[in-house]
Design a protein around this motif. Structure first.
Motif, PDB file in Angstrom:
ATOM      1  N   UNK A 196       0.850  -1.198   0.000  1.00  0.00           N
ATOM      2  CA  UNK A 196       0.000   0.000   0.000  1.00  0.00           C
ATOM      3  C   UNK A 196       0.877   1.236   0.000  1.00  0.00           C
ATOM      4  N   UNK A 197       0.598   2.179  -0.923  1.00  0.00           N
ATOM      5  CA  UNK A 197       1.365   3.412  -0.999  1.00  0.00           C
ATOM      6  C   UNK A 197       0.527   4.467  -1.713  1.00  0.00           C
ATOM      7  N   UNK A 198       0.963   5.717  -1.632  1.00  0.00           N
ATOM      8  CA  UNK A 198       0.391   6.801  -2.430  1.00  0.00           C
ATOM      9  C   UNK A 198       1.407   7.145  -3.506  1.00  0.00           C
ATOM     10  N   UNK A 199       0.999   7.103  -4.763  1.00  0.00           N
ATOM     11  CA  UNK A 199       1.871   7.407  -5.894  1.00  0.00           C
ATOM     12  C   UNK A 199       1.382   8.669  -6.575  1.00  0.00           C
ATOM     13  N   UNK A 200       2.242   9.682  -6.648  1.00  0.00           N
ATOM     14  CA  UNK A 200       1.894  10.959  -7.284  1.00  0.00           C
ATOM     15  C   UNK A 200       2.755  11.156  -8.531  1.00  0.00           C
ATOM     16  N   UNK A 201       2.127  11.613  -9.608  1.00  0.00           N
ATOM     17  CA  UNK A 201       2.809  11.803 -10.885  1.00  0.00           C
ATOM     18  C   UNK A 201       3.165  13.284 -11.051  1.00  0.00           C
ATOM     19  N   UNK A 202       4.448  13.586 -11.092  1.00  0.00           N
ATOM     20  CA  UNK A 202       4.888  14.974 -11.216  1.00  0.00           C
ATOM     21  C   UNK A 202       4.749  15.450 -12.662  1.00  0.00           C
ATOM     22  N   UNK A 203       4.882  16.748 -12.845  1.00  0.00           N
ATOM     23  CA  UNK A 203       4.711  17.339 -14.174  1.00  0.00           C
ATOM     24  C   UNK A 203       5.816  18.348 -14.453  1.00  0.00           C
ATOM     25  N   UNK A 204       6.295  18.350 -15.677  1.00  0.00           N
ATOM     26  CA  UNK A 204       7.290  19.335 -16.102  1.00  0.00           C
ATOM     27  C   UNK A 204       6.957  19.809 -17.510  1.00  0.00           C
ATOM     28  N   UNK A 205       7.469  20.978 -17.848  1.00  0.00           N
ATOM     29  CA  UNK A 205       7.257  21.509 -19.194  1.00  0.00           C
ATOM     30  C   UNK A 205       8.421  22.410 -19.572  1.00  0.00           C
ATOM     31  N   UNK A 206       8.914  22.228 -20.757  1.00  0.00           N
ATOM     32  CA  UNK A 206       9.995  23.051 -21.299  1.00  0.00           C
ATOM     33  C   UNK A 206      11.192  23.110 -20.364  1.00  0.00           C
ATOM     34  N   UNK A 207      11.499  22.003 -19.703  1.00  0.00           N
ATOM     35  CA  UNK A 207      12.680  21.934 -18.858  1.00  0.00           C
ATOM     36  C   UNK A 207      12.483  22.371 -17.425  1.00  0.00           C
ATOM     37  N   UNK A 208      11.252  22.706 -17.029  1.00  0.00           N
ATOM     38  CA  UNK A 208      10.993  23.175 -15.666  1.00  0.00           C
ATOM     39  C   UNK A 208       9.902  22.332 -15.008  1.00  0.00           C
ATOM     40  N   UNK A 209      10.117  22.021 -13.725  1.00  0.00           N
ATOM     41  CA  UNK A 209       9.087  21.344 -12.948  1.00  0.00           C
ATOM     42  C   UNK A 209       7.943  22.333 -12.692  1.00  0.00           C
ATOM     43  N   UNK A 210       6.724  21.906 -12.906  1.00  0.00           N
ATOM     44  CA  UNK A 210       5.568  22.770 -12.699  1.00  0.00           C
ATOM     45  C   UNK A 210       5.221  22.849 -11.218  1.00  0.00           C
ATOM     46  N   UNK A 211       4.671  23.985 -10.809  1.00  0.00           N
ATOM     47  CA  UNK A 211       4.344  24.193  -9.393  1.00  0.00           C
ATOM     48  C   UNK A 211       3.424  23.124  -8.843  1.00  0.00           C
ATOM     49  N   UNK A 212       2.532  22.611  -9.690  1.00  0.00           N
ATOM     50  CA  UNK A 212       1.579  21.616  -9.210  1.00  0.00           C
ATOM     51  C   UNK A 212       2.284  20.370  -8.688  1.00  0.00           C
ATOM     52  N   UNK A 213       3.504  20.121  -9.145  1.00  0.00           N
ATOM     53  CA  UNK A 213       4.251  18.956  -8.648  1.00  0.00           C
ATOM     54  C   UNK A 213       4.533  19.088  -7.159  1.00  0.00           C
ATOM     55  N   UNK A 215      -0.283  10.177   5.179  1.00  0.00           N
ATOM     56  CA  UNK A 215      -0.344  10.182   6.644  1.00  0.00           C
ATOM     57  C   UNK A 215      -1.685   9.630   7.123  1.00  0.00           C
ATOM     58  N   UNK A 216      -2.768  10.019   6.446  1.00  0.00           N
ATOM     59  CA  UNK A 216      -4.089   9.520   6.825  1.00  0.00           C
ATOM     60  C   UNK A 216      -4.183   8.004   6.657  1.00  0.00           C
ATOM     61  N   UNK A 217      -3.507   7.487   5.630  1.00  0.00           N
ATOM     62  CA  UNK A 217      -3.575   6.066   5.334  1.00  0.00           C
ATOM     63  C   UNK A 217      -2.495   5.269   6.062  1.00  0.00           C
ATOM     64  N   UNK A 218      -1.531   5.987   6.662  1.00  0.00           N
ATOM     65  CA  UNK A 218      -0.446   5.321   7.352  1.00  0.00           C
ATOM     66  C   UNK A 218       0.497   4.600   6.412  1.00  0.00           C
ATOM     67  N   UNK A 219       0.853   5.273   5.300  1.00  0.00           N
ATOM     68  CA  UNK A 219       1.686   4.632   4.287  1.00  0.00           C
ATOM     69  C   UNK A 219       2.720   5.603   3.733  1.00  0.00           C
ATOM     70  N   UNK A 220       3.473   5.183   2.719  1.00  0.00           N
ATOM     71  CA  UNK A 220       4.527   5.994   2.121  1.00  0.00           C
ATOM     72  C   UNK A 220       3.983   6.858   0.993  1.00  0.00           C
TER      73      UNK A 220
END
Length: 322
Positions: free
Chosen positions: A1-18, A30-35
Motif C-alpha cells: 500500500x502506498x500513495x503514488x503521485x505523478x509529477x509534471x514538467x514543461x519546457x525543462x521546468x518542474x511545474x508548481x503543481x508537482x 499520513x491519513x492512510x499510514x503509508x509511504x
C-alpha cells in the motif's frame, strides 16, 4: 500500500503543481499510514527528481523516456509502475497534460477516477470534495473503493518547500513504440503566448471597473512601474481588450504570485478560483461589499482612477493622461 503521485514538467521546468502534489500526497499518505512515492517521467529525470525531492517523500521513481509530454509514454509508464508498486491512491495533476492521460490510466488500471479535487479526508472510506456550478457549490463524494485515482486542482494545496532525502530509483518501463499512436516532434506556444502569467511574482489585474479600453494605459503604467505583469478577469478578454493568455480564473489560468493586485474586480467565484492561492491579495474597488474583499489581505475602497495614479507616483512612475 502506498500513495503514488505523478509529477509534471514543461519546457525543462518542474511545474508548481508537482510541489503541491507532494503536500497533498503526504497528507493522504499520513491519513492512510503509508509511504508517499513520486514518479518523474521524461526530460531531465535526474534533475527533476532532485527538484521534487522534498520533505515527506519516501521514494522517487524516474522513467527516462522522451523529452516532452507524450500521452502513450505516460500511460504505459504509469500503468507499469502502478503494477509494480501497487498504490492505494494514484494522484495526478488536474492540468492539460494530467487530464489527457488520467482517464486512460484509470481505465487501464480499473480504478475509479475523481477529477478536479479541491479537498479530501479519510473516514474509513475516502471523501473527496469538488466544486460545481462555477464554484458556487461544493460537493463531497464518498469513494467506496480500496484503490482509486484522483486529479488534484492546482493551487489548492501549498507547495512543499523543505528539502527531503527520498531514495531515487530508476524504473525501466517497457514502452511499446508501436502502440504510442503519436510522436512528439517539439513544443510550440500557440495563441498569444507573449507572457506566462503563471510564472509572474507580481500581477496587476484589471476587471470591469476600468470601464473602457482607452483606460488600460493607466493600469499598464502601474504594472510597468512595479515591474509587474498585467492580467485580467474574463470580461476584459471577452471584450477583446487583452489576449486570452492574460485571463485569470476558472476559464483562464490559475496563478499563485507573491502579490496579486485586483483593480476594479468584483471577485466572482470563477475569478477567485484562479487567484486565491496568491500570497498577498490587494483589492481596489468602490464597492465595500464586493466579494473580492472576503479574500483580500489589504483593501482600498475608492475609485481606481483616483487610487492608481497616486500609486504610480508613489512608486516613482508617471501616470498617463486619459
Amino acid at each position: 500500500m502506498t500513495v503514488l503521485a505523478i509529477t509534471e514538467h514543461r519546457r525543462g521546468d518542474v511545474r508548481d503543481v508537482s510541489y503541491e502534489l507532494v503536500t497533498a500526497g503526504r497528507e493522504l499518505a499520513d491519513d492512510l499510514g503509508t509511504d508517499l512515492e513520486l514518479a518523474v517521467i521524461g526530460g531531465d529525470v535526474e534533475g527533476f527528481a532532485e527538484d521534487v525531492n522534498r520533505d515527506g517523500v519516501d521514494t522517487i521513481y524516474t522513467v527516462d523516456e522522451g523529452e516532452e509530454f507524450n500521452h502513450g509514454v505516460y500511460t504505459q509508464a504509469i500503468e507499469q509502475l502502478a503494477a509494480e508498486v501497487e498504490p492505494t491512491a494514484l494522484l495526478m495533476p488536474n492540468s492539460v497534460n494530467g487530464l489527457d492521460y488520467a482517464p486512460a490510466v484509470a481505465e487501464g488500471l480499473d480504478l475509479p477516477l475523481v477529477t478536479d479535487v479541491v479537498d479530501f479526508e479519510t473516514n474509513g472510506n475516502l471523501e473527496v470534495t469538488r466544486e460545481q456550478y462555477g464554484g458556487k457549490v461544493e460537493t463531497t463524494y464518498d469513494i467506496d473503493a480500496d484503490d482509486y485515482a484522483l486529479t488534484i486542482r492546482p493551487a489548492e494545496w501549498p507547495k512543499a518547500e523543505a528539502a527531503g532525502d527520498a531514495a531515487v530509483e530508476a524504473f525501466d518501463a517497457d514502452i511499446d513504440e508501436g502502440a504510442l499512436g503519436t510522436t512528439v516532434n517539439g513544443f510550440e506556444e500557440v495563441g498569444g503566448g507573449d507572457v506566462d502569467i503563471t510564472e509572474a511574482d507580481v500581477l496587476v489585474s484589471i476587471g470591469r471597473g476600468i470601464d473602457e479600453e482607452e483606460n488600460l494605459p493607466l493600469v499598464e503604467e502601474l504594472a510597468d512601474t512595479l515591474g509587474a505583469t498585467l492580467s485580467s478577469s474574463r470580461p476584459i478578454v471577452d471584450n477583446g481588450w487583452l489576449p486570452k493568455n492574460r485571463q485569470v480564473g476558472q476559464s483562464g489560468k490559475v496563478v499563485t504570485p507573491d502579490v496579486y493586485i485586483a483593480i476594479g474586480i468584483s471577485g466572482a467565484v470563477q475569478h477567485v478560483a484562479g487567484m486565491k492561492g496568491a500570497d498577498t491579495i490587494v483589492a481596489i474597488n468602490t464597492d465595500p461589499n464586493a466579494p473580492i474583499y472576503d479574500i483580500a489581505d489589504y483593501g482600498i475602497v475608492d475609485d481606481l482612477f483616483e487610487v492608481v495614479p497616486e500609486l504610480i507616483e508613489e512608486f516613482g512612475g508617471e501616470a498617463p493622461d486619459l
